[in-house]
Design an enzyme around this catalytic site. Structure first.
Site, PDB file in Angstrom:
ATOM      1  N   LYS A  70      -7.866 -11.171   5.565  1.00 28.26           N
ATOM      2  CA  LYS A  70      -6.998 -10.031   5.276  1.00 28.26           C
ATOM      3  C   LYS A  70      -7.062  -9.062   6.433  1.00 28.26           C
ATOM      4  O   LYS A  70      -8.149  -8.684   6.870  1.00 28.26           O
ATOM      5  CB  LYS A  70      -7.457  -9.345   3.991  1.00 28.26           C
ATOM      6  CG  LYS A  70      -6.574  -8.197   3.574  1.00 28.26           C
ATOM      7  CD  LYS A  70      -7.009  -7.697   2.219  1.00 28.26           C
ATOM      8  CE  LYS A  70      -6.060  -6.625   1.706  1.00 28.26           C
ATOM      9  NZ  LYS A  70      -6.430  -6.199   0.361  1.00 28.26           N
ATOM     10  N   GLY A 130      -0.053 -13.954   1.493  1.00 32.38           N
ATOM     11  CA  GLY A 130       0.112 -12.815   0.609  1.00 32.38           C
ATOM     12  C   GLY A 130       0.287 -11.528   1.386  1.00 32.38           C
ATOM     13  O   GLY A 130      -0.048 -11.429   2.563  1.00 32.38           O
ATOM     14  N   ARG A 131       0.822 -10.533   0.674  1.00 36.91           N
ATOM     15  CA  ARG A 131       1.085  -9.257   1.299  1.00 36.91           C
ATOM     16  C   ARG A 131       0.743  -8.191   0.293  1.00 36.91           C
ATOM     17  O   ARG A 131       1.269  -8.217  -0.826  1.00 36.91           O
ATOM     18  CB  ARG A 131       2.578  -9.193   1.594  1.00 36.91           C
ATOM     19  CG  ARG A 131       2.941  -8.530   2.876  1.00 36.91           C
ATOM     20  CD  ARG A 131       4.417  -8.654   3.049  1.00 36.91           C
ATOM     21  NE  ARG A 131       4.737  -9.707   3.996  1.00 36.91           N
ATOM     22  CZ  ARG A 131       5.822  -9.695   4.740  1.00 36.91           C
ATOM     23  NH1 ARG A 131       6.695  -8.703   4.624  1.00 36.91           N
ATOM     24  NH2 ARG A 131       6.064 -10.655   5.599  1.00 36.91           N
ATOM     25  N   GLY A 132      -0.142  -7.309   0.642  1.00 33.93           N
ATOM     26  CA  GLY A 132      -0.503  -6.258  -0.313  1.00 33.93           C
ATOM     27  C   GLY A 132      -0.033  -4.915   0.198  1.00 33.93           C
ATOM     28  O   GLY A 132       0.636  -4.829   1.222  1.00 33.93           O
ATOM     29  N   GLY A 133      -0.406  -3.887  -0.545  1.00 27.32           N
ATOM     30  CA  GLY A 133      -0.021  -2.543  -0.146  1.00 27.32           C
ATOM     31  C   GLY A 133      -0.567  -2.176   1.215  1.00 27.32           C
ATOM     32  O   GLY A 133       0.050  -1.423   1.958  1.00 27.32           O
ATOM     33  N   MET A 134      -1.705  -2.711   1.564  1.00 26.83           N
ATOM     34  CA  MET A 134      -2.320  -2.270   2.812  1.00 26.83           C
ATOM     35  C   MET A 134      -2.651  -3.411   3.765  1.00 26.83           C
ATOM     36  O   MET A 134      -3.277  -3.189   4.788  1.00 26.83           O
ATOM     37  CB  MET A 134      -3.582  -1.464   2.518  1.00 26.83           C
ATOM     38  CG  MET A 134      -4.597  -2.251   1.727  1.00 26.83           C
ATOM     39  SD  MET A 134      -6.207  -1.473   1.688  1.00 26.83           S
ATOM     40  CE  MET A 134      -6.697  -1.580   3.386  1.00 26.83           C
ATOM     41  N   VAL A 175      -2.437 -11.194   4.015  1.00 28.71           N
ATOM     42  CA  VAL A 175      -3.481 -12.170   3.769  1.00 28.71           C
ATOM     43  C   VAL A 175      -3.043 -13.526   4.320  1.00 28.71           C
ATOM     44  O   VAL A 175      -1.900 -13.940   4.114  1.00 28.71           O
ATOM     45  CB  VAL A 175      -3.780 -12.284   2.252  1.00 28.71           C
ATOM     46  CG1 VAL A 175      -4.919 -13.257   2.007  1.00 28.71           C
ATOM     47  CG2 VAL A 175      -4.117 -10.917   1.675  1.00 28.71           C
ATOM     48  N   ASP A 229      -7.328  -0.866  -9.423  1.00 25.22           N
ATOM     49  CA  ASP A 229      -6.007  -1.487  -9.237  1.00 25.22           C
ATOM     50  C   ASP A 229      -5.981  -2.856  -9.914  1.00 25.22           C
ATOM     51  O   ASP A 229      -5.504  -3.828  -9.349  1.00 25.22           O
ATOM     52  CB  ASP A 229      -5.685  -1.594  -7.746  1.00 25.22           C
ATOM     53  CG  ASP A 229      -4.189  -1.833  -7.501  1.00 25.22           C
ATOM     54  OD1 ASP A 229      -3.385  -1.567  -8.423  1.00 25.22           O
ATOM     55  OD2 ASP A 229      -3.832  -2.276  -6.404  1.00 25.22           O
TER      56      ASP A 229
END
Lengths: 181, 468
Positions: B110, B88-92, B95, B204
């Site tokens: 993460k 996974g890839r988040g805003g910050m 993962v 969020d």
């Protein structure tokens, strides 16, 4: 049923509350572009902002004003790029230069992202003296608008914009190169 | 320099670059008797001449400026962990699925991209996320195992959750049955209530951040933007709240009107996001759907959503009214927190024209819940008749979230106990004891015993007012 308590923006012409969306859209577009990125291709801020505007500004939305959009987009771009440069340790690289190399790098515009946080800080000081000056720098430098486009965005004549842009550059250059006033 | 002096200096500078005089000092002396202004103009003219190409080319290639280098690569070993794959890839952050080689279990890691890793504010954000999630112990919140640092790379280790996000389900076109919808709503509200009881705002909440595990349990992920109450921040030694004024946080599609208006988020902002999420999950449509992000924001601020019943005639009026209330434009019109929201949500078994079995398509969840409760039997005590209603009243009146949740929990435990000892079906027992006012929180624990314990020992709770 939901109470129809409408908290519309206090002033319909004021679109500042939409800044988060512009910021988000720019970041999202930048990411999309980078996934498509091919070697040798560069991603220009101007292209990004134009695409963001086309995507965001359609009929019936709170955006009625391209000027307003450009101002917010330029400010968002400044925030995104400076944040990123800070994260990459730009300040440290910049502070590691001696004054002569610093001035040379500014003159030749060869500092890359190392000078961005320093430029941002100086710009914040300039903003306190003259807010319009900072707007000009954001439009010209951070989203790469032409003299004519920037003038239109600020509702001043291109000739005036050109003179004020020269003033902003001189002011910032003095600030960054450490020339005594 | 005064504003007037600056205006004068600007005027003289502009005149001088339009028509550069051969003798600048003399020319200035002729036109201005203020030596401060004259000196400023001379200095600016000197720097105008020196500036070369400074700022003449717009800021460089964005692809280069915004580039991210993944912190880890598959196969790499980081401390005791072996990285399997990016999941996974988040805003910050990114993962990864990884294996803890000491305990031979799968974990999620993460970490920040290499470009952001040295940034103190980004590091503080990651630490804050770990602290916020670690402060909570609830089956609906992903467990934090560790916050570690290896060779400058800071990362959070959490339980690895196998399942699908609600976003996946929505995009896939899965429309939940009424029973599944209620179950999801209650589990989500319960997890969110445990955060709210601790004074933590998620900020969020969106379908991408809510996962259904393979055994049906709902988990809230990503406390990256979560905000703890000030006291907790100070106790954790955080110098300041990382998100500076005016900085943009959250995901526009799930932002509440007050966030779009630049006002601070509080518990009621999460309540709004809950409403958007449940509406979207129920119908497959965003309540303020529009072709662009900006148009959607406009609708969040001004438009009312299409009535839920138009898309889902099978929903009970009670559920529809809860979701509607979450979506109120004015924060005051919404539930004050997820604790109140949870209290108002109808129960799967008592709502609607037909009785919906508790153990249905999502039955595994209900079973998991029950077993979780049994772990806390030490708190079970039989309640005198009618006492649980008193507790609910007390809970509603309690000054603190922790106190309220505690009362509700005590009442629930009493009922569970009564049910086990009498062998009567729980719903029956309640209806008999309770008349028309069901105790609504029975299915899902809001909070584990540590916080109940706080309330029992009379430690001060968290008032709503200090949570923003």
């Amino acid at each position: 049923m939901t109470q129809a308590v409408t908290t519309a923006p206090s002033n319909p012409g004021d679109a500042h509350h939409l800044a988060p969306i512009v910021y988000d859209e720019l970041r999202r577009l930048a990411r999309t572009y980078m996934r498509r990125e091919r070697p040798g291709q560069t991603l220009e801020a101007t292209a990004l902002v134009h695409e963001a505007f086309l995507r965001l500004a359609d009929a019936g939305t709170p955006w009625t004003d391209r000027r307003h959009f450009l101002g917010i987009a330029a400010r968002s771009m400044r925030q995104i790029l400076v944040e990123r440069a800070r994260a990459r340790g730009a300040q440290k690289r910049w502070a590691g230069l001696d004054p002569v190399s610093m001035t040379a790098a500014l003159e030749r515009a060869s500092a890359g992202d190392a000078a961005l946080p320093a430029i941002d800080e100086a710009l914040t000081r300039l903003e306190q003296v003259d807010p319009e000056q900072a707007r000009i720098v954001e439009l010209r430098y951070f989203i790469g608008l032409s003299v004519e486009e920037s003038a239109e965005a600020l509702n001043i004549s291109p000739a005036t914009l050109k003179r004020r842009w020269a003033l902003a550059r001189a002011w910032l250059f003095r600030e960054l190169s450490g020339d005594p006033a | 320099m005064t504003p007037e002096q600056w205006r004068r200096a600007r005027e003289l500078f502009e005149a001088a670059i339009d028509d550069p005089p051969t003798d600048l000092p003399r020319c200035l002396a002729d036109r201005c008797d203020d030596h401060v202004v004259r000196r400023e103009v001379a200095s600016l003219m000197r720097n105008h001449a020196r500036a070369g190409e400074f700022l003449t080319h717009p800021v460089g290639d964005l692809a280069e400026l915004l580039e991210e280098t993944p912190p880890f690569a598959p196969g790499q070993t980081v401390g005791p962990y072996r990285i399997d794959a990016e999941v996974g890839r988040g805003g910050m952050g990114r993962v990864y699925r990884a294996k803890d080689t000491r305990l031979n279990r799968t974990v999620a890691i993460k970490a920040l991209p290499a470009e952001l890793a040295p940034d103190p504010s980004q590091r503080e954000r990651l630490r804050r996320e770990a602290r916020a999630a670690a402060a909570l112990s609830h089956p609906g919140i992903c467990t934090v195992y560790a916050l570690d640092e290896v060779d400058g790379a800071l990362y959070i280790v959490t339980g690895y959750i196998e399942g699908r996000t609600l976003h996946d389900e929505i995009v896939n076109g899965d429309r939940p049955s009424y029973a599944r919808l209620i179950d999801t709503a209650r589990q989500l509200a319960s997890a969110l209530a445990s955060a709210h009881a601790a004074g933590i705002t998620h900020r969020d909440l969106k379908p991408e951040n809510v996962m259904r595990t393979v055994d049906g349990r709902i988990k809230i992920l990503d406390f990256g933007l979560a905000r703890q109450p000030r006291a907790a921040l100070a106790a954790a030694g955080a110098a300041s709240i990382v998100t500076h004024a005016g900085a943009v946080v959250g995901t526009p599609a799930y932002m509440a009107p007050e966030q779009l208006n630049g006002q601070p988020a509080d518990l009621r902002t999460d309540v709004f996001a809950f409403g958007v999420l449940m509406y979207e999950y129920a119908t497959g449509r965003h309540p303020f759907d529009a072709p662009t992000a900006i148009a959607r924001a406009g609708r969040v601020l001004t438009a009312e959503p299409e009535p839920l019943a138009r898309y889902r005639a099978d929903l009970s009026a009670a559920l529809v009214s809860v979701i509607d209330r979450c979506l109120a434009k004015a924060p005051d019109e919404r539930f004050a927190s997820a604790i109140d929201l949870l209290g108002a949500l109808p129960e799967a078994e008592t709502v609607g024209r037909r009785a919906v079995p508790l153990v249905g398509p999502s039955g595994t969840t209900a079973i998991a819940d029950t077993s979780w409760w049994r772990m806390h039997q030490n708190r079970d005590r039989a309640l005198p008749p009618g006492r649980h209603r008193g507790l609910v009243r007390e809970g509603r009146a309690a000054r603190s979230n922790v106190g309220r949740l505690h009362c509700v929990e005590r009442a629930r435990h009493g009922l569970e106990h009564a049910q086990r000892t009498s062998g009567v079906h729980r719903g029956d027992a309640r209806r008999r004891a309770d008349g028309a006012a069901p105790l609504r929180d029975a299915d899902h624990p809001g909070r584990r015993s540590d916080h109940g314990g706080d309330a029992r020992r009379g430690r001060p709770g968290l008032d709503h007012g200090c949570l923003t």
